[in-house]
Enzyme design. Structure first.
Site, PDB file in Angstrom:
ATOM      1  N   HIS A 306      17.332 -36.514 -23.503  1.00 21.51           N
ATOM      2  CA  HIS A 306      18.049 -35.325 -23.050  1.00 21.51           C
ATOM      3  C   HIS A 306      17.047 -34.271 -22.625  1.00 21.51           C
ATOM      4  CE1 HIS A 306      20.921 -31.986 -22.969  1.00 21.51           C
ATOM      5  NE2 HIS A 306      21.848 -32.899 -22.954  1.00 21.51           N
ATOM      6  N   ASP A 364      26.535 -39.563 -24.639  1.00 20.15           N
ATOM      7  CA  ASP A 364      27.059 -40.707 -23.884  1.00 20.15           C
ATOM      8  C   ASP A 364      26.810 -42.042 -24.561  1.00 20.15           C
ATOM      9  OD1 ASP A 364      25.949 -38.729 -21.265  1.00 20.15           O
ATOM     10  OD2 ASP A 364      28.049 -39.257 -21.596  1.00 20.15           O
TER      11      ASP A 364
HETATM   12  C1  SDX Z   1      24.282 -35.628 -20.104  1.00 19.60           C
HETATM   13  O1  SDX Z   1      21.966 -31.362 -19.360  1.00 19.60           O
HETATM   14  C2  SDX Z   1      22.999 -31.587 -20.112  1.00 19.60           C
HETATM   15  O2  SDX Z   1      23.350 -30.793 -20.967  1.00 19.60           O
HETATM   16  C3  SDX Z   1      23.711 -32.908 -19.811  1.00 19.60           C
HETATM   17  C4  SDX Z   1      24.816 -33.284 -20.798  1.00 19.60           C
HETATM   18  C5  SDX Z   1      26.013 -32.338 -20.725  1.00 19.60           C
HETATM   19  O3  SDX Z   1      26.786 -32.312 -21.693  1.00 19.60           O
HETATM   20  O4  SDX Z   1      26.230 -31.749 -19.630  1.00 19.60           O
HETATM   21  O5  SDX Z   1      24.304 -33.300 -22.126  1.00 19.60           O
HETATM   22  C6  SDX Z   1      25.364 -34.676 -20.469  1.00 19.60           C
HETATM   23  O6  SDX Z   1      23.979 -35.757 -18.930  1.00 19.60           O
HETATM   24  C7  SDX Z   1      23.515 -36.331 -21.201  1.00 19.60           C
HETATM   25  C8  SDX Z   1      22.356 -37.215 -20.633  1.00 19.60           C
HETATM   26  C9  SDX Z   1      22.968 -38.525 -20.134  1.00 19.60           C
HETATM   27  N1  SDX Z   1      21.946 -39.305 -19.403  1.00 19.60           N
HETATM   28  C10 SDX Z   1      21.459 -40.461 -19.927  1.00 19.60           C
HETATM   29  O7  SDX Z   1      21.715 -40.877 -21.059  1.00 19.60           O
HETATM   30  C11 SDX Z   1      20.562 -41.225 -18.961  1.00 19.60           C
HETATM   31  C12 SDX Z   1      19.290 -41.702 -19.702  1.00 19.60           C
HETATM   32  N2  SDX Z   1      18.480 -40.504 -20.003  1.00 19.60           N
HETATM   33  C13 SDX Z   1      17.449 -40.139 -19.072  1.00 19.60           C
HETATM   34  O8  SDX Z   1      17.717 -40.409 -17.723  1.00 19.60           O
HETATM   35  C14 SDX Z   1      16.822 -38.787 -19.394  1.00 19.60           C
HETATM   36  O9  SDX Z   1      16.600 -38.766 -20.739  1.00 19.60           O
HETATM   37  C15 SDX Z   1      17.540 -37.522 -18.983  1.00 19.60           C
HETATM   38  C16 SDX Z   1      17.873 -37.502 -17.533  1.00 19.60           C
HETATM   39  C17 SDX Z   1      18.778 -37.347 -19.788  1.00 19.60           C
HETATM   40  C18 SDX Z   1      16.594 -36.348 -19.283  1.00 19.60           C
HETATM   41  O10 SDX Z   1      15.533 -36.496 -18.420  1.00 19.60           O
HETATM   42  P1  SDX Z   1      14.352 -35.400 -18.390  1.00 19.60           P
HETATM   43  O11 SDX Z   1      14.631 -34.227 -19.209  1.00 19.60           O
HETATM   44  O12 SDX Z   1      14.013 -35.171 -16.957  1.00 19.60           O
HETATM   45  O13 SDX Z   1      13.251 -36.123 -19.139  1.00 19.60           O
HETATM   46  P2  SDX Z   1      12.221 -37.036 -18.474  1.00 19.60           P
HETATM   47  O14 SDX Z   1      12.910 -37.934 -17.506  1.00 19.60           O
HETATM   48  O15 SDX Z   1      11.089 -36.205 -17.991  1.00 19.60           O
HETATM   49  O16 SDX Z   1      11.779 -37.925 -19.720  1.00 19.60           O
HETATM   50  C19 SDX Z   1      10.714 -37.512 -20.515  1.00 19.60           C
HETATM   51  C20 SDX Z   1       9.990 -38.814 -20.835  1.00 19.60           C
HETATM   52  C21 SDX Z   1       9.643 -39.618 -19.581  1.00 19.60           C
HETATM   53  O17 SDX Z   1       8.471 -40.355 -19.874  1.00 19.60           O
HETATM   54  P3  SDX Z   1       7.046 -39.739 -19.307  1.00 19.60           P
HETATM   55  O18 SDX Z   1       7.233 -39.564 -17.805  1.00 19.60           O
HETATM   56  O19 SDX Z   1       6.831 -38.459 -20.038  1.00 19.60           O
HETATM   57  O20 SDX Z   1       6.040 -40.810 -19.642  1.00 19.60           O
HETATM   58  O21 SDX Z   1      10.858 -39.671 -21.615  1.00 19.60           O
HETATM   59  C22 SDX Z   1      11.125 -40.866 -20.886  1.00 19.60           C
HETATM   60  C23 SDX Z   1      10.762 -40.613 -19.434  1.00 19.60           C
HETATM   61  O22 SDX Z   1      10.362 -41.813 -18.818  1.00 19.60           O
HETATM   62  N3  SDX Z   1      12.559 -41.102 -21.034  1.00 19.60           N
HETATM   63  C24 SDX Z   1      13.105 -42.288 -21.303  1.00 19.60           C
HETATM   64  C25 SDX Z   1      14.481 -42.031 -21.382  1.00 19.60           C
HETATM   65  N4  SDX Z   1      14.733 -40.751 -21.150  1.00 19.60           N
HETATM   66  C26 SDX Z   1      13.527 -40.165 -20.925  1.00 19.60           C
HETATM   67  N5  SDX Z   1      12.554 -43.515 -21.476  1.00 19.60           N
HETATM   68  C27 SDX Z   1      13.419 -44.514 -21.749  1.00 19.60           C
HETATM   69  N6  SDX Z   1      14.780 -44.370 -21.850  1.00 19.60           N
HETATM   70  C28 SDX Z   1      15.328 -43.137 -21.673  1.00 19.60           C
HETATM   71  N7  SDX Z   1      16.632 -42.983 -21.776  1.00 19.60           N
END
Ligand code: SDX
Length: 430
Positions: A306, A364
């Protein structure tokens, strides 16, 4: 609220930027005058360090896993109140008195029907259209049916449009579902509560009576509360930006639904269930955890991570508890998907990659298992999220429109394209 300043110096020039404090949470550095002084922009793609507005509606502490709607903890609202009470709270800022609650419930109930022409609008879609495509189109189309409430400068129009959206989203989402399965639309019934009405519009058929299960209805109502608002997330920011141009509320909410559809946002509930189904058995989990950690593999654990929560999403905890309650009532506690989800969560939470990156289950992760058990197809999951989030979008839109300092949102950029160059006629090109 301005109390101190931040000094920024560039070369031999320096400026003091006001620091503003809120009620709780991080202070902000007001950079609104920075470009005028320095001819420089700040740069923050993804808005990881940017507060785009001032708001009184929802507060999140991502490090502590705290979520407050108008100051009330989500755990208390979800376990003690109902969804329409949360709608009232988000819209008006206070919990309703019994009389206010009754009036609000009646007002919403009496706006649940849609214009009869909407059923003709639906007949233009293919039966296999994704419910989110139908919802984006149908909510945007409401502006074509309700011309009498589009003047956003009129407080009464804003109220009427807000109530219409909260009241009609369940009817539209239920129609989207019925349309995809080829069953007749079911009209709302005014003697049912909000969530019972929605379940009946989805699952009843003309050939027999339909009775809702109070435990399952309560569970879905609680799921709506958990999804109602969430500060300045991507879809809420979309609604605010669309609304800042003066677009009508139906168009703004349609834009929010479109943004929510993405798998990184609201589409994650549909993607998370598909992921659990693809994993299939606990024995296959290590293979997927390895892929999630592999920088060269675009696969991510859906329902994990998140932007704000670097601790357990408080909604996920309540969601998990609700999942167990629903599966118990339905007699499917041993749902293999739940076993995979529980084992996946256990493994991930002990893995140093997830610990170091502070990746926890989000709302989710468990919601899809519950919604599937309630009888919804996976394709409906994000539409249910949109139904619940409509009140949050509307409350945020209303707050923005009523802010006297409100102006159109217009970010700038760091330009790295070609500098000025002259046109070359076709006959002189290589
Ligand atoms: C919702 O914003 C809100 O409030 C949203 C929400 C709401 O109520 O409105 O809460 C609803 O959208 C919840 C999130 C649902 N999405 C998912 O579950 C999809 C999977 N999650 C990721 O796509 C990700 O965690 C996000 C999009 C939710 C957050 O992404 P960020 O903040 O841009 O974080 P990031 O992508 O920079 O990740 C940080 C690190 C990265 O690694 P590095 O580049 O630092 O090496 O963590 C890793 C990412 O690769 N990472 C994951 C991961 N999520 C982040 N690695 C593996 N699996 C994951 N799910």
């Amino acid at each position: 609220m301005t109390n101190t300043t931040a000094k920024i110096s560039i070369g031999n020039e320096a400026w003091d930027l006001p620091i503003k404090s809120g009620t709780i949470g991080p202070d902000v550095i007001d950079i609104s005058k920075l470009y005028g002084n320095s001819k420089m922009f700040t740069f923050d793609p993804g808005f990881t360090s940017t507060a785009a507005c001032e708001s009184k509606i929802t507060y999140i502490d991502g490090d502590e896993g705290v979520l407050l709607y108008r100051g009330y903890p989500i755990e208390q609202l979800a376990l003690q109140g109902d969804f329409l009470e949360t709608c009232y709270l988000l819209l008006y800022g206070e919990l309703p008195t019994p009389a206010e609650k009754q009036n609000f419930d009646t007002l919403v109930t009496r706006h649940t029907m849609v214009h009869e022409q909407m059923s003709r609008f639906f007949s233009g879609f293919r039966r296999d259209a994704h419910p989110m495509a139908v919802c984006v189109a149908s909510v945007g189309a409401l502006a074509a049916f309700y011309h009498d409430s589009l003047d956003i400068t009129d407080p009464h129009h804003r109220l009427v449009s807000s109530i219409r959206l909260i009241a009609k989203l369940p009817t539209i989402v239920a129609m989207a579902y019925k349309y995809t399965i080829g069953q007749p639309f079911v009209y709302p019934k005014n003697d049912l509560d909000y969530t019972s009405n929605f379940l009946r519009m989805c699952f009843s058929v003309p050939c027999e009576d339909y009775k809702t299960d109070p435990v399952l209805t309560r569970a879905l109502d609680r799921i709506f509360i958990l999804h109602a608002d969430h500060e300045q997330n991507a879809s809420t920011s979309t609604v605010r930006l669309a609304g800042s141009s003066g677009a009508n509320p139906f168009a703004c909410i349609a834009a929010g639904i479109a943004c929510l559809w993405g798998p990184a946002h609201g589409g994650a509930n549909e993607a998370a269930l598909a992921m659990l189904q693809e994993i299939g058995t606990p024995e296959r989990i290590p293979e997927f955890v390895r892929r999630a950690k592999d920088k060269n593999d675009p696969f991510r654990l859906m329902g994990f991570g998140h932007r704000v929560y670097k601790n357990y999403d408080p909604r996920a905890k309540i969601m998990q508890q609700t999942t167990h309650e629903v599966l118990k009532v339905l007699g499917v506690q041993d749902d293999p998907l739940l076993q995979v989800a529980i084992e996946l969560e256990r493994i991930a939470l002990h893995d140093e990659y997830f610990i170091e990156k502070k990746l926890y289950p989000n709302i989710d992760f468990y919601s899809g298992i519950t919604l599937k058990a309630l009888g919804f197809p996976t394709s409906m999951f994000t539409a249910l999220f949109a139904l619940a989030r409509t009140v949050g979008w509307i409350a945020q839109w209303k707050e923005m429109i009523e802010d006297p300092s409100q102006k159109i949102g217009r970010p700038r950029q760091l330009y790295t394209g070609a500098a000025r160059r002259d046109y070359v006629s076709l006959d002189k090109r290589g």
